[in-house]
Design an enzyme around this catalytic site. Structure first.
Site, PDB file in Angstrom:
ATOM      1  N   THR A 174       0.870  -1.172   0.000  1.00  0.00           N
ATOM      2  CA  THR A 174       0.000   0.000   0.000  1.00  0.00           C
ATOM      3  C   THR A 174       0.908   1.222   0.000  1.00  0.00           C
ATOM      4  O   THR A 174       2.071   1.112   0.363  1.00  0.00           O
ATOM      5  CB  THR A 174      -0.883   0.040   1.270  1.00  0.00           C
ATOM      6  OG1 THR A 174      -1.532  -1.230   1.441  1.00  0.00           O
ATOM      7  CG2 THR A 174      -1.943   1.116   1.208  1.00  0.00           C
ATOM      8  N   VAL A 203     -12.320  -5.781  -1.362  1.00  0.00           N
ATOM      9  CA  VAL A 203     -11.963  -4.435  -0.915  1.00  0.00           C
ATOM     10  C   VAL A 203     -11.321  -4.551   0.455  1.00  0.00           C
ATOM     11  O   VAL A 203     -11.867  -5.201   1.353  1.00  0.00           O
ATOM     12  CB  VAL A 203     -13.207  -3.522  -0.856  1.00  0.00           C
ATOM     13  CG1 VAL A 203     -12.826  -2.151  -0.323  1.00  0.00           C
ATOM     14  CG2 VAL A 203     -13.848  -3.400  -2.232  1.00  0.00           C
ATOM     15  N   ASP A 205      -8.805  -2.524   3.656  1.00  0.00           N
ATOM     16  CA  ASP A 205      -9.006  -1.461   4.641  1.00  0.00           C
ATOM     17  C   ASP A 205      -8.740  -0.061   4.087  1.00  0.00           C
ATOM     18  O   ASP A 205      -9.243   0.923   4.621  1.00  0.00           O
ATOM     19  CB  ASP A 205      -8.097  -1.688   5.846  1.00  0.00           C
ATOM     20  CG  ASP A 205      -6.622  -1.621   5.473  1.00  0.00           C
ATOM     21  OD1 ASP A 205      -6.221  -2.323   4.531  1.00  0.00           O
ATOM     22  OD2 ASP A 205      -5.867  -0.881   6.123  1.00  0.00           O
TER      23      ASP A 205
END
Length: 307
Positions: A174, A203, A205
């Protein structure tokens, strides 16, 4: 008044035993470019919201990181991107999920915050907002990286043999940024391609406000990177803010507790970057490494990968 900025490129780092000097140099350079992009805004008295937007765009444009151009592939060989942004001055937020096409998903998350009454949009209407905002789109070849494709094939082969391992580089790449501007406001932005070989439509966090992204001037701004399902179930980002507001903990104490005591024992491998309204930064993680860096008006530019 002082400013400060922190960025991360994911806690799913390449294991130190596999890192080459050339690759390590490239990661440090990518983090530094993101810090410089955000700092350029803050040095001129710009808003934290603008700083985190520019920092995350720089990370989305860097193929080394799992967001935007470097997004990983789903089990079906597609790319689905999530992003979120939040303004600590008023708790406005915008998010997108399962997206493909816009060059910088974080810019679309911001457009949703500024152009609609909603927090999260998905699908064709989200893409319409992007086009109405004049955001640049890219075709599939722009987002394709051989390393991500090879990782997908390797993961699918291991899965077929029932030998899929728990390499964090597959589970939680991320990018994110948190900032405090000279006006005392904080903001957070986070963007991801998700997990290698994830189920289509999954999906994590990142776009869930309070899970992987959160900002409130009364406490802190947080951007997380890790096992998204666990960050979501433990509302990791909001929990850091809550500990500061209700227990009087510092941003360092609250972030450290959530990462080490809430997430780690529950398969929540990963980390966070967090900043409070005074510009104090915390960057705890519970795995081997986290691509990260910080800079401020009284803080030299620094980038780190391992402990």
């Amino acid at each position: 008044m002082t400013y400060a900025l922190a960025v991360h490129g994911g806690a799913g780092t390449i294991l130190k035993s596999r890192m080459t000097p050339e690759l390590e140099t490239a990661y440090h350079a990518g983090l530094a470019r993101a810090l410089e992009a955000g700092q350029a805004v803050l040095k001129q008295g710009g808003a934290a919201l603008d700083a985190v937007t520019e920092a995350v765009c720089a990370l989305e444009d860097e193929p080394l990181f799992n967001a935007g151009r470097g997004a990983v592939f789903t089990a079906e060989g597609k790319q689905e991107m999530d992003a979120a942004i939040m303004d600590g001055a008023n708790r406005r937020a915008g998010a997108v999920a399962g997206l493909f096409g816009p060059r910088n998903p974080i810019r679309l998350a911001r457009a949703i915050m500024e152009r609609t009454e909603h927090v999260m949009l998905i699908g064709d209407n989200a893409l319409r907002i992007a086009r109405d905002a004049g955001l640049p789109f890219e075709e599939a070849p722009y987002f394709f990286t051989q390393a991500r494709w090879d990782a997908l094939q390797e993961t699918l082969e291991m899965r077929a043999r029932g030998e899929e391992n728990d390499d964090p580089a597959r589970r939680h790449g991320t990018v994110g940024a948190v900032a405090r501007d000279t006006h005392g406001h904080v903001a957070a932005a986070t963007s991801t391609g998700g997990m290698t070989a994830k189920a289509p439509g999954r999906v994590g966090d990142t776009p869930c406000i309070g899970a992987g992204s959160f900002a409130d001037d009364a406490s802190c701004a947080v951007s997380g990177t890790g096992h998204g399902e666990i960050f979501t179930r433990w509302t990791a980002a909001a929990e850091i803010s809550a500990r500061m507001r209700h227990l009087g903990e510092t941003v360092e104490q609250a972030a450290e507790f959530v990462v080490m005591n809430d997430l780690a024992p529950n398969d929540g491998s990963g980390g966070v970057i967090a900043i409070d309204a005074a510009g104090r930064i915390a960057m705890p993680f519970n795995c081997e490494g986290m691509y990260r860096g910080s800079v401020g008006s009284d803080l030299p530019l620094s980038t780190l990968i391992y402990r």
